[in-house]
Design a protein around this motif. Structure first.
Motif, PDB file in Angstrom:
ATOM      1  N   LEU A  40     -32.655   2.829  -4.096  1.00 38.41           N
ATOM      2  CA  LEU A  40     -31.234   2.532  -3.883  1.00 38.41           C
ATOM      3  C   LEU A  40     -31.128   1.491  -2.762  1.00 38.41           C
ATOM      4  O   LEU A  40     -30.673   1.802  -1.649  1.00 38.41           O
ATOM      5  CB  LEU A  40     -30.458   3.802  -3.521  1.00 38.41           C
ATOM      6  CG  LEU A  40     -30.406   4.898  -4.590  1.00 38.41           C
ATOM      7  CD1 LEU A  40     -29.711   6.140  -4.049  1.00 38.41           C
ATOM      8  CD2 LEU A  40     -29.693   4.398  -5.849  1.00 38.41           C
ATOM      9  N   TRP A  43     -28.094   0.972   0.014  1.00 39.21           N
ATOM     10  CA  TRP A  43     -27.171   2.103   0.026  1.00 39.21           C
ATOM     11  C   TRP A  43     -27.280   2.845   1.362  1.00 39.21           C
ATOM     12  O   TRP A  43     -28.320   2.828   2.019  1.00 39.21           O
ATOM     13  CB  TRP A  43     -27.484   3.070  -1.110  1.00 39.21           C
ATOM     14  CG  TRP A  43     -27.137   2.547  -2.484  1.00 39.21           C
ATOM     15  CD1 TRP A  43     -27.388   1.296  -2.967  1.00 39.21           C
ATOM     16  CD2 TRP A  43     -26.519   3.270  -3.538  1.00 39.21           C
ATOM     17  NE1 TRP A  43     -26.951   1.182  -4.259  1.00 39.21           N
ATOM     18  CE2 TRP A  43     -26.416   2.395  -4.638  1.00 39.21           C
ATOM     19  CE3 TRP A  43     -26.042   4.567  -3.674  1.00 39.21           C
ATOM     20  CZ2 TRP A  43     -25.853   2.777  -5.856  1.00 39.21           C
ATOM     21  CZ3 TRP A  43     -25.489   4.954  -4.883  1.00 39.21           C
ATOM     22  CH2 TRP A  43     -25.382   4.069  -5.955  1.00 39.21           C
ATOM     23  N   ASN A 350     -22.526   3.712  -2.340  1.00 43.66           N
ATOM     24  CA  ASN A 350     -22.848   2.473  -3.033  1.00 43.66           C
ATOM     25  C   ASN A 350     -22.191   1.303  -2.294  1.00 43.66           C
ATOM     26  O   ASN A 350     -20.967   1.262  -2.168  1.00 43.66           O
ATOM     27  CB  ASN A 350     -22.327   2.554  -4.475  1.00 43.66           C
ATOM     28  CG  ASN A 350     -22.749   1.377  -5.328  1.00 43.66           C
ATOM     29  OD1 ASN A 350     -23.031   0.287  -4.827  1.00 43.66           O
ATOM     30  ND2 ASN A 350     -22.775   1.587  -6.638  1.00 43.66           N
ATOM     31  N   GLN A 371     -24.903   2.819 -11.439  1.00 43.56           N
ATOM     32  CA  GLN A 371     -26.071   2.288 -10.743  1.00 43.56           C
ATOM     33  C   GLN A 371     -27.020   3.391 -10.308  1.00 43.56           C
ATOM     34  O   GLN A 371     -28.237   3.272 -10.430  1.00 43.56           O
ATOM     35  CB  GLN A 371     -25.622   1.459  -9.523  1.00 43.56           C
ATOM     36  CG  GLN A 371     -24.972   0.148  -9.890  1.00 43.56           C
ATOM     37  CD  GLN A 371     -24.514  -0.579  -8.637  1.00 43.56           C
ATOM     38  OE1 GLN A 371     -23.333  -0.567  -8.292  1.00 43.56           O
ATOM     39  NE2 GLN A 371     -25.431  -1.222  -7.962  1.00 43.56           N
ATOM     40  N   ALA A 374     -28.894   4.750 -13.321  1.00 45.45           N
ATOM     41  CA  ALA A 374     -29.980   3.850 -13.726  1.00 45.45           C
ATOM     42  C   ALA A 374     -31.191   4.025 -12.808  1.00 45.45           C
ATOM     43  O   ALA A 374     -32.346   4.035 -13.286  1.00 45.45           O
ATOM     44  CB  ALA A 374     -29.504   2.406 -13.704  1.00 45.45           C
ATOM     45  N   ALA A 375     -30.947   4.169 -11.510  1.00 45.74           N
ATOM     46  CA  ALA A 375     -32.057   4.375 -10.577  1.00 45.74           C
ATOM     47  C   ALA A 375     -32.754   5.700 -10.840  1.00 45.74           C
ATOM     48  O   ALA A 375     -33.992   5.795 -10.764  1.00 45.74           O
ATOM     49  CB  ALA A 375     -31.538   4.320  -9.143  1.00 45.74           C
TER      50      ALA A 375
END
Length: 379
Positions: A40, A43, A350, A371, A374-375
């Motif tokens: 991430l 973040w 985020n 997001q 997806a990570a």
């Protein structure tokens, strides 16, 4: 959930911001790099929010008066909303009042039963607070039985009687609307208010006795909307140690001077003022007169309030007001800080949205935006 560690972000830990990875294993914060990596980059990783008082759940349980009463479904929907706002522990402030509707004793019983039913299926840690009307002294045995049955650990006392009007023998404002909400005629509702008002001399002794019994069971007990220093002293004398949403600087100062925890509303901070014309919470916070910030009536507000306050307090102190501060107030020593061995309650903000993009509660994924998902899937 399988072990994993978050990399690429800035972790807000006990020593401030760090670029070190944050690991989760067996529902706890772990040392080193556990399991697979979840990337991430950029973040901010913070401790999950502990919301010490919120009544925004009411719109999930009754979106329109009398339209729906599927309380378990509403609480499940609430679980998702809490997580989407970074709240991993939530105290639901449920009334036990003469006011009727969702504030009635009957609704309180139904809500508490529903919460017990769905709790095994929730991801966030959802608890109940009972908000007891001081003048319902004839029902204090029922209140105490509910607290024991549902293991409620936090109780506050309210007094919503229209004293100004009743003191003068006048018809209270908004009587007809309140009566309809309670299912009574205006005449019956006024008669009830008068009956409760007439027993005012008995109230302090009854509240004090109940508060003492609750405190002996380890229940946190507080007052709500202390108007001034005199009101806070009176509440303390009754055994009500927590001051929720004091209305003036004098009340908050009186509380803090004597070691009483103070809870303030995040929406007040976000608005820059009280919606009811009372003291501005941010002013009290900057003076050090706050233990915890609560969502009050709007679940997105704690994140927003902490970010607003970080400009003056610094990010660590501001975030503590929605994490370690309320955790300490509730006696939850296992959460509120990102440290090894603590419960893995985590919110990752985020940078593209400024909003929680990933929320982990007790080591389980409670919320993930596109997001974050997806990570997680690429880990």
């Amino acid at each position: 959930m399988i072990p994993f560690h978050i990399t690429g972000g800035l972790v807000l830990g006990p020593e401030g911001l760090s670029g070190a990875p944050l690991s989760v294993a067996e529902g706890r914060i772990a040392e080193g790099r556990a399991g697979k990596a979840v990337h991430l980059p950029g973040w901010e990783i913070r401790a999950g929010i502990v919301d010490v008082h919120g009544d925004g759940f009411e719109r999930h349980l009754a979106p329109r008066r009398g339209a729906l009463r599927d309380l378990p479904a509403g609480l499940m929907a609430l679980d998702a909303e809490l997580a989407a706002n970074g709240i991993t522990t939530a105290v639901l402030a449920q009334f036990f009042s003469w006011e009727g509707g969702m504030r009635s004793p009957d609704f309180a019983r139904d809500m508490l039963e529903a919460l017990d039913t769905v709790r095994p299926h929730l991801v966030t840690d959802m608890r109940a607070q009972l908000r007891v009307e001081t003048h319902l002294i004839d029902r204090f045995d029922e209140v105490e039985a509910l607290i024991v049955r549902h293991d409620i650990r936090y109780v506050v006392f309210n007094d919503h009687l229209p004293h100004d009007a009743l003191d003068k023998g006048r018809r209270p404002p908004r009587l007809t609307g309140q009566a309809l909400k309670s299912g009574r005629s205006p005449e019956a509702h006024l008669a009830l208010l008068q009956k409760l008002y007439d027993r005012g001399a008995e109230v302090p002794g009854a509240v004090s006795a109940l508060a003492a019994r609750l405190a002996a069971r380890g229940v946190l007990v507080g007052s709500h909307d202390d108007a001034d220093a005199t009101a806070r002293r009176a509440a303390r004398d009754l055994g009500l140690t927590v001051s929720e949403f004091p209305e003036t600087q004098e009340a908050a100062l009186e509380a803090v001077t004597h070691g009483d925890p103070v809870v303030l509303g995040a929406p007040n901070v976000v608005r820059g003022r009280s919606h009811a014309g009372k003291v501005a919470a941010a002013d009290l916070i900057r003076e050090g007169l706050c233990t915890a910030i609560a969502s009050d009536y709007h679940y997105p507000a704690p994140v927003q309030a902490a970010d607003i306050l970080s400009a003056d307090l610094g990010q660590d102190r501001a975030w503590a007001l929605v994490s370690s501060g309320p955790a300490g107030l509730l006696g939850l020593a296992d959460r509120g800080v990102l440290a090894p061995g603590r419960r893995a309650d985590i919110v990752a903000v985020n940078p593209a949205t400024g909003r929680p993009g990933l929320t982990i509660a007790g080591g389980r994924i409670a919320h993930a935006d596109a997001q974050a998902a997806a990570a997680l899937l690429s880990a």
